[in-house]
Design a protein around this motif. Structure first.
Motif, short mmCIF file in Angstrom:
data_model
loop_
_atom_site.label_atom_id
_atom_site.label_comp_id
_atom_site.label_asym_id
_atom_site.label_seq_id
_atom_site.Cartn_x
_atom_site.Cartn_y
_atom_site.Cartn_z
N ASP A 43 41.70 50.74 38.11
CA ASP A 43 41.05 51.12 36.98
C ASP A 43 39.56 50.17 36.93
O ASP A 43 39.56 49.35 37.41
CB ASP A 43 41.87 50.51 35.58
N VAL A 44 38.70 50.94 36.35
CA VAL A 44 37.26 50.44 35.96
C VAL A 44 37.34 50.58 34.54
O VAL A 44 36.93 51.59 33.85
CB VAL A 44 36.34 51.22 36.86
N ILE A 45 37.30 49.57 34.11
CA ILE A 45 37.36 49.34 32.42
C ILE A 45 36.01 48.81 31.82
O ILE A 45 35.52 47.55 32.40
CB ILE A 45 38.39 48.49 32.08
N ALA A 46 35.50 49.67 31.05
CA ALA A 46 34.25 49.32 30.41
C ALA A 46 34.65 48.60 28.89
O ALA A 46 35.27 49.12 27.97
CB ALA A 46 33.25 50.51 30.07
N VAL A 47 34.39 47.33 28.75
CA VAL A 47 34.69 46.70 27.67
C VAL A 47 33.56 46.67 26.53
O VAL A 47 32.37 46.06 27.09
CB VAL A 47 35.03 45.25 27.73
N THR A 48 33.73 47.23 25.43
CA THR A 48 32.83 47.18 24.62
C THR A 48 32.55 46.01 23.82
O THR A 48 33.48 45.65 22.91
CB THR A 48 32.98 48.64 23.57
N ILE A 49 31.36 45.62 23.75
CA ILE A 49 31.17 44.25 23.16
C ILE A 49 29.78 44.30 22.05
O ILE A 49 28.84 44.79 22.44
CB ILE A 49 30.46 43.32 24.18
N GLY A 65 46.40 38.08 36.61
CA GLY A 65 47.16 39.15 36.57
C GLY A 65 47.74 39.67 37.65
O GLY A 65 46.95 39.37 38.84
N LYS A 66 48.46 40.57 37.74
CA LYS A 66 49.07 41.31 38.97
C LYS A 66 48.32 42.42 39.18
O LYS A 66 48.28 42.92 40.45
CB LYS A 66 50.46 41.50 38.99
N LYS A 67 47.45 43.26 38.31
CA LYS A 67 46.90 44.45 38.36
C LYS A 67 45.57 44.26 39.11
O LYS A 67 44.93 43.28 38.98
CB LYS A 67 46.60 45.21 37.23
N GLN A 68 44.99 45.04 39.92
CA GLN A 68 43.86 45.15 40.55
C GLN A 68 42.83 46.06 39.86
O GLN A 68 43.00 47.20 39.86
CB GLN A 68 43.95 45.28 42.07
N PHE A 69 41.86 45.45 38.92
CA PHE A 69 40.95 46.41 38.45
C PHE A 69 39.51 45.69 38.18
O PHE A 69 39.46 44.50 38.41
CB PHE A 69 41.57 46.78 37.04
N GLU A 70 38.57 46.64 37.82
CA GLU A 70 37.23 46.01 37.54
C GLU A 70 36.86 46.18 36.03
O GLU A 70 37.24 46.83 35.47
CB GLU A 70 36.64 47.03 38.53
N LEU A 71 36.13 45.36 35.84
CA LEU A 71 35.50 45.10 34.41
C LEU A 71 33.94 45.28 34.36
O LEU A 71 33.33 44.62 35.16
CB LEU A 71 35.83 43.78 33.76
N LEU A 72 33.32 46.16 33.26
CA LEU A 72 32.26 46.16 32.81
C LEU A 72 32.12 45.71 31.50
O LEU A 72 33.04 46.11 30.61
CB LEU A 72 31.74 47.75 33.19
N PHE A 73 30.89 45.04 31.17
CA PHE A 73 30.90 44.61 29.74
C PHE A 73 29.84 45.30 28.91
O PHE A 73 28.29 44.91 29.36
CB PHE A 73 30.72 43.28 29.50
N LEU A 74 29.95 46.43 28.19
CA LEU A 74 28.69 47.06 27.81
C LEU A 74 28.54 46.89 26.19
O LEU A 74 29.38 46.68 25.32
CB LEU A 74 29.32 48.73 27.79
N THR A 75 27.20 46.59 26.07
CA THR A 75 26.87 46.42 24.51
C THR A 75 25.83 47.35 24.13
O THR A 75 24.65 47.61 25.08
CB THR A 75 26.26 45.25 24.42
N SER A 118 29.20 57.13 33.21
CA SER A 118 27.87 57.18 34.20
C SER A 118 27.76 55.93 34.79
O SER A 118 27.40 55.95 36.11
CB SER A 118 26.56 57.19 33.40
N LEU A 119 28.61 54.82 34.60
CA LEU A 119 28.70 53.66 35.33
C LEU A 119 29.96 53.45 36.29
O LEU A 119 30.15 52.56 37.03
CB LEU A 119 28.62 52.42 34.64
N GLY A 120 30.68 54.54 36.37
CA GLY A 120 32.17 54.78 37.11
C GLY A 120 33.30 54.36 36.43
O GLY A 120 34.40 54.14 37.06
N ALA A 121 33.02 54.14 35.18
CA ALA A 121 34.32 53.69 34.51
C ALA A 121 35.47 54.80 34.16
O ALA A 121 34.76 55.92 34.03
CB ALA A 121 34.05 52.84 33.23
#
Length: 272
Positions: free
Chosen positions: A36-42, A62-72, A133-136
């Motif tokens: 997962d590529v997760i966009a976190v809304t801030i 954690g055990k899961k392999q995922f990426e984070l983006l922090f969008l405001t 657009s950022l791949g999330a």
């Protein structure tokens, strides 16, 4: 508080009331998968700031392999509010990606008597678009347990419908995107305690529209639930569980996944 102390408070001092409930939501509703590529809304509010730190901790431990983006998304904040959001996130070790929009202005022009509703829809659409657009593939929102039960009651009392906030939803307008609510089991009172303990300075709504008037439907429902809780301490969980225990044979009607209305009469059997 240092970043390390803030992070330690989540898995130590608030392990039972915040961390474990966060993990329960992730596991019970299968919110995160490998890749997962997760966009976190801030927004800069207390809920989204906690969500960001929880997901950072999960990624680290954690055990899961995922990426984070922090969008405001800056929907038209006053300069001092935007600076507060940026400074608080930096102090918490949250690497924001900020972009501008004119949501507040448009919501005021189009919202009529419901600017908050218009604003929420427009903000979510904008965030979906930016995240994709950022791949999330997922958009994480900071709604908590109290948001869920208040929404149920608002729909019943003011909307004449029975709907809740779902733990996850496929986007209807952005193919391949999914919305998740990882804090669905966390109580707002515990979030407030965590913020106070760490001496954080989150913003409130910061809306330049509703600051002009008093929009109090959610506050009314919040107070109503608190009043009922004085007599029934389990009312909050009862409201939540009502969305899990709907008896289709004991309701007048429902809408299916395509929005078509059905009546109980369709399946009613006359008996002598």
């Amino acid at each position: 508080m240092s970043v390390a102390e803030i992070e330690r408070s989540i898995i130590k001092k608030y392990r039972k009331t915040i961390w474990r409930r966060f993990i329960k939501g992730i596991n019970d509703y299968d919110l995160i998968e490998d890749g997962d590529v997760i966009a976190v809304t801030i927004s800069g509010g207390k809920d989204s700031l906690l969500l960001a730190k929880l997901l950072q901790e999960l990624k680290r431990h954690g055990k899961k392999q995922f990426e984070l983006l922090f969008l405001t998304m800056d929907p038209g904040y006053l300069p001092a509010i935007r600076k507060q959001v940026e400074d608080t996130a930096a102090a918490m070790g949250i690497p924001l990606q900020i972009y501008d929009s004119n949501v507040f202005e448009v919501a005021e022009d189009m919202g009529g008597e419901k600017p908050c509703y218009m604003c929420a829809r427009m903000r979510r659409g904008s965030l979906y678009d930016k995240a994709k657009s950022l791949g999330a593939n997922k958009l994480a929102l900071g709604h908590h347990f109290d948001d869920v039960i208040e929404t149920v009651m608002m729909n019943v009392l003011f909307g004449g419908s029975y709907k809740t906030m779902m733990p996850k939803l496929h986007s209807a307008n952005f193919e391949g995107m999914e919305l998740i609510r990882p804090m669905i089991f966390i109580r707002e009172s515990d979030i407030r305690q965590w913020v106070k303990y760490n001496d954080l300075t989150p913003i409130d709504c910061a809306c330049t529209v509703t600051a002009k008037e008093n929009f109090g439907a959610r506050a009314y429902v919040k107070n109503l639930i608190e009043h009922i809780a004085e007599e029934n301490p389990n009312v909050a969980m009862s409201i939540y569980r009502s969305a899990e225990n709907v008896e289709l044979g004991a309701i007048l009607g429902y809408k299916d996944g395509e929005g078509k209305k059905h009546s109980f009469l369709e399946h009613y059997e006359r008996r002598e």
